[in-house]
Motif scaffolding. Structure first.
Motif, mmCIF file in Angstrom:
data_model
loop_
_atom_site.group_PDB
_atom_site.id
_atom_site.type_symbol
_atom_site.label_atom_id
_atom_site.label_comp_id
_atom_site.label_asym_id
_atom_site.label_seq_id
_atom_site.Cartn_x
_atom_site.Cartn_y
_atom_site.Cartn_z
ATOM 1 N N MET A 1 0.849 -1.181 0.000
ATOM 2 C CA MET A 1 0.000 0.000 0.000
ATOM 3 C C MET A 1 0.889 1.236 0.000
ATOM 4 N N ASN A 2 0.637 2.110 -0.937
ATOM 5 C CA ASN A 2 1.392 3.354 -1.017
ATOM 6 C C ASN A 2 0.583 4.467 -0.349
ATOM 7 N N HIS A 3 1.070 4.944 0.772
ATOM 8 C CA HIS A 3 0.368 6.003 1.501
ATOM 9 C C HIS A 3 0.589 7.378 0.890
ATOM 10 N N GLU A 4 1.693 7.559 0.192
ATOM 11 C CA GLU A 4 2.028 8.875 -0.322
ATOM 12 C C GLU A 4 0.949 9.368 -1.284
ATOM 13 N N ARG A 5 0.378 10.502 -0.950
ATOM 14 C CA ARG A 5 -0.688 11.167 -1.711
ATOM 15 C C ARG A 5 -1.988 10.373 -1.770
ATOM 16 N N ALA A 6 -2.134 9.355 -0.958
ATOM 17 C CA ALA A 6 -3.377 8.582 -0.921
ATOM 18 C C ALA A 6 -4.397 9.296 -0.039
ATOM 19 N N ALA A 7 -5.651 9.241 -0.443
ATOM 20 C CA ALA A 7 -6.753 9.756 0.377
ATOM 21 C C ALA A 7 -7.376 8.559 1.092
ATOM 22 N N ILE A 8 -7.456 8.656 2.417
ATOM 23 C CA ILE A 8 -7.931 7.533 3.231
ATOM 24 C C ILE A 8 -9.082 7.984 4.115
ATOM 25 N N CYS A 9 -10.141 7.179 4.131
ATOM 26 C CA CYS A 9 -11.272 7.419 5.031
ATOM 27 C C CYS A 9 -11.243 6.329 6.097
ATOM 28 N N PHE A 10 -11.178 6.745 7.346
ATOM 29 C CA PHE A 10 -11.227 5.806 8.465
ATOM 30 C C PHE A 10 -12.650 5.807 9.013
ATOM 31 N N THR A 11 -13.170 4.618 9.326
ATOM 32 C CA THR A 11 -14.510 4.529 9.878
ATOM 33 C C THR A 11 -14.565 3.454 10.959
ATOM 34 N N GLY A 12 -15.413 3.666 11.938
ATOM 35 C CA GLY A 12 -15.545 2.711 13.032
ATOM 36 C C GLY A 12 -14.619 3.023 14.186
ATOM 37 N N VAL A 13 -14.571 2.095 15.123
ATOM 38 C CA VAL A 13 -13.742 2.224 16.316
ATOM 39 C C VAL A 13 -12.559 1.277 16.168
ATOM 40 N N PHE A 14 -11.382 1.784 16.448
ATOM 41 C CA PHE A 14 -10.151 1.020 16.252
ATOM 42 C C PHE A 14 -9.646 0.434 17.563
ATOM 43 N N ASN A 15 -9.108 -0.782 17.487
ATOM 44 C CA ASN A 15 -8.536 -1.437 18.659
ATOM 45 C C ASN A 15 -7.125 -0.958 18.955
ATOM 46 N N THR A 16 -6.369 -0.653 17.906
ATOM 47 C CA THR A 16 -4.949 -0.360 18.080
ATOM 48 C C THR A 16 -4.675 1.056 18.568
ATOM 49 N N ARG A 17 -5.485 2.028 18.135
ATOM 50 C CA ARG A 17 -5.276 3.435 18.487
ATOM 51 C C ARG A 17 -6.594 4.180 18.365
ATOM 52 N N THR A 18 -6.591 5.440 18.786
ATOM 53 C CA THR A 18 -7.774 6.274 18.595
ATOM 54 C C THR A 18 -7.852 6.706 17.136
ATOM 55 N N ARG A 19 -8.995 7.233 16.748
ATOM 56 C CA ARG A 19 -9.154 7.718 15.374
ATOM 57 C C ARG A 19 -8.146 8.816 15.069
ATOM 58 N N LYS A 20 -7.960 9.737 15.985
ATOM 59 C CA LYS A 20 -6.985 10.819 15.776
ATOM 60 C C LYS A 20 -5.575 10.265 15.593
ATOM 61 N N GLU A 21 -5.247 9.232 16.346
ATOM 62 C CA GLU A 21 -3.906 8.626 16.233
ATOM 63 C C GLU A 21 -3.714 7.930 14.888
ATOM 64 N N VAL A 22 -4.722 7.191 14.405
ATOM 65 C CA VAL A 22 -4.560 6.524 13.113
ATOM 66 C C VAL A 22 -4.501 7.544 11.980
ATOM 67 N N GLU A 23 -5.261 8.626 12.120
ATOM 68 C CA GLU A 23 -5.192 9.686 11.111
ATOM 69 C C GLU A 23 -3.823 10.359 11.126
#
Length: 88
Positions: A1-23
């Motif tokens: 997965m190439n993150h560079e210049r990718a647009a990502i939508c996060f949805t739901g509740v995450f186990n590993t981190r908060t939404r702000k942290e994953v963003e």
């Protein structure tokens, strides 16, 4: 997965981190978090904590919109939280 210049939508509740942290992680890797799925989105990442009534929440509507976009021919990739974590 190439993150560079990718647009990502996060949805739901995450186990590993908060939404702000994953963003924040996505931003650090060069991606741009977006609030809702659209034709400008490359990835939708679904958090692991799924409620039994997810279809009736904004979480469910985002997944539904992502699926509709993909079915209409948009090359959108839907990932689980675990899949996304393997890529970071």
């Amino acid at each position: 997965m190439n993150h560079e210049r990718a647009a990502i939508c996060f949805t739901g509740v995450f186990n590993t981190r908060t939404r702000k942290e994953v963003e924040a992680i996505a931003i650090k890797l060069g991606a741009t978090p977006r609030k809702d799925p659209s034709k400008s989105i490359h990835y939708v990442v679904i958090g692991s904590q799924v409620s039994p009534d997810w279809k009736h929440t904004s979480f469910g509507r985002k997944i539904q919109k992502a699926i509709e976009l993909r079915e209409s021919g948009h090359p959108l990739i839907i990932l689980t939280e675990q899949e996304w974590v393997r890529f970071i």
